[in-house]
Design an enzyme around this catalytic site. Structure first.
Site, PDB file in Angstrom:
ATOM      1  N   ALA A  18      30.145  47.421  14.182  1.00  0.00           N
ATOM      2  CA  ALA A  18      30.097  48.262  15.384  1.00  0.00           C
ATOM      3  C   ALA A  18      29.326  49.546  15.103  1.00  0.00           C
ATOM      4  CB  ALA A  18      31.510  48.593  15.850  1.00  0.00           C
TER       5      ALA A  18
ATOM      6  N   TYR B  40      21.563  39.292  15.412  1.00  0.00           N
ATOM      7  CA  TYR B  40      21.979  38.248  14.483  1.00  0.00           C
ATOM      8  C   TYR B  40      20.913  37.168  14.370  1.00  0.00           C
ATOM      9  CZ  TYR B  40      26.488  40.552  15.216  1.00  0.00           C
ATOM     10  OH  TYR B  40      27.494  41.472  15.325  1.00  0.00           O
TER      11      TYR B  40
ATOM     12  N   GLU C 268      31.698  35.842  14.899  1.00  0.00           N
ATOM     13  CA  GLU C 268      31.867  35.606  16.330  1.00  0.00           C
ATOM     14  C   GLU C 268      31.311  36.804  17.078  1.00  0.00           C
ATOM     15  OE1 GLU C 268      35.167  33.386  14.331  1.00  0.00           O
ATOM     16  OE2 GLU C 268      34.881  35.536  14.475  1.00  0.00           O
TER      17      GLU C 268
ATOM     18  N   ASN D 154      27.255  39.402  24.888  1.00  0.00           N
ATOM     19  CA  ASN D 154      26.675  40.480  24.083  1.00  0.00           C
ATOM     20  C   ASN D 154      25.319  40.019  23.550  1.00  0.00           C
ATOM     21  OD1 ASN D 154      26.042  42.579  22.393  1.00  0.00           O
ATOM     22  ND2 ASN D 154      28.080  42.720  21.487  1.00  0.00           N
TER      23      ASN D 154
END
Length: 163
Positions: free
Chosen positions: A66, A111, A99, A104
């Site tokens: 985050a 990723y 996950e 998102n």
């Protein structure tokens, strides 16, 4: 990540997750340093991001990643993910999973740049917001090709964020 970073970590955690981890959960995870790694990203003395990875033999799992919304799109998540994968390699992993919310798309693009690919869906994984999770997987993190990919990714982010 150290105990002194928890105030900043928790401030971000409360902003980005509807059901944030508790400080005690972070402390517990940080105490398991044999197969876990938790990192913070800082600008000056301020915590602007954090992430964690756990390793079980040849497989690692990103537990969280985050960044403070005020610092999005500055390469902080890329740097954290780079270092988490590096730590996974040091702990013996050859593959990494994670996950991410199905909506998102920004995180999914990040990723994807690292080579993660979708492999499945966990229905209603994020129960508090009634949302599914996309399972993403990355193989071959020990290969020379992947090391080259990491180098190319790091060359694209600002100097202050690079390793």
């Amino acid at each position: 990540m150290r105990r002194r970073h928890l105030r900043g970590v928790m401030a971000i955690e409360r902003q980005v997750y509807p059901r944030p981890w508790s400080p005690n959960l972070f402390l517990s995870e940080m105490g398991e340093s044999r197969n876990r790694c938790y990192l913070v990203g800082r600008m000056d003395r301020e915590v602007v991001g954090y992430g964690g990875v756990i390793c079980y033999g040849e497989e690692a799992h990103v537990t969280n990643l985050a960044v403070d919304p005020m610092h999005h799109r500055h390469g902080i998540a890329s740097r954290l993910l780079h270092d988490l994968i590096g730590n996974a390699v040091e702990m013996g992993a050859d593959a990494v999973s994670l996950e991410v919310r199905v909506t998102n798309w920004g995180a999914q693009r990040l990723y994807g740049r690292f080579g993660f690919r979708p492999v499945g869906v966990r229905k209603n994984y994020y129960q508090e917001i009634n949302e599914d999770a996309l399972i993403m997987w990355l193989d071959g993190i020990r290969t020379p090709e992947f090391r080259r990919r990491l180098g190319e990714l790091m060359a694209q982010i600002p100097d202050g964020i690079r390793p």
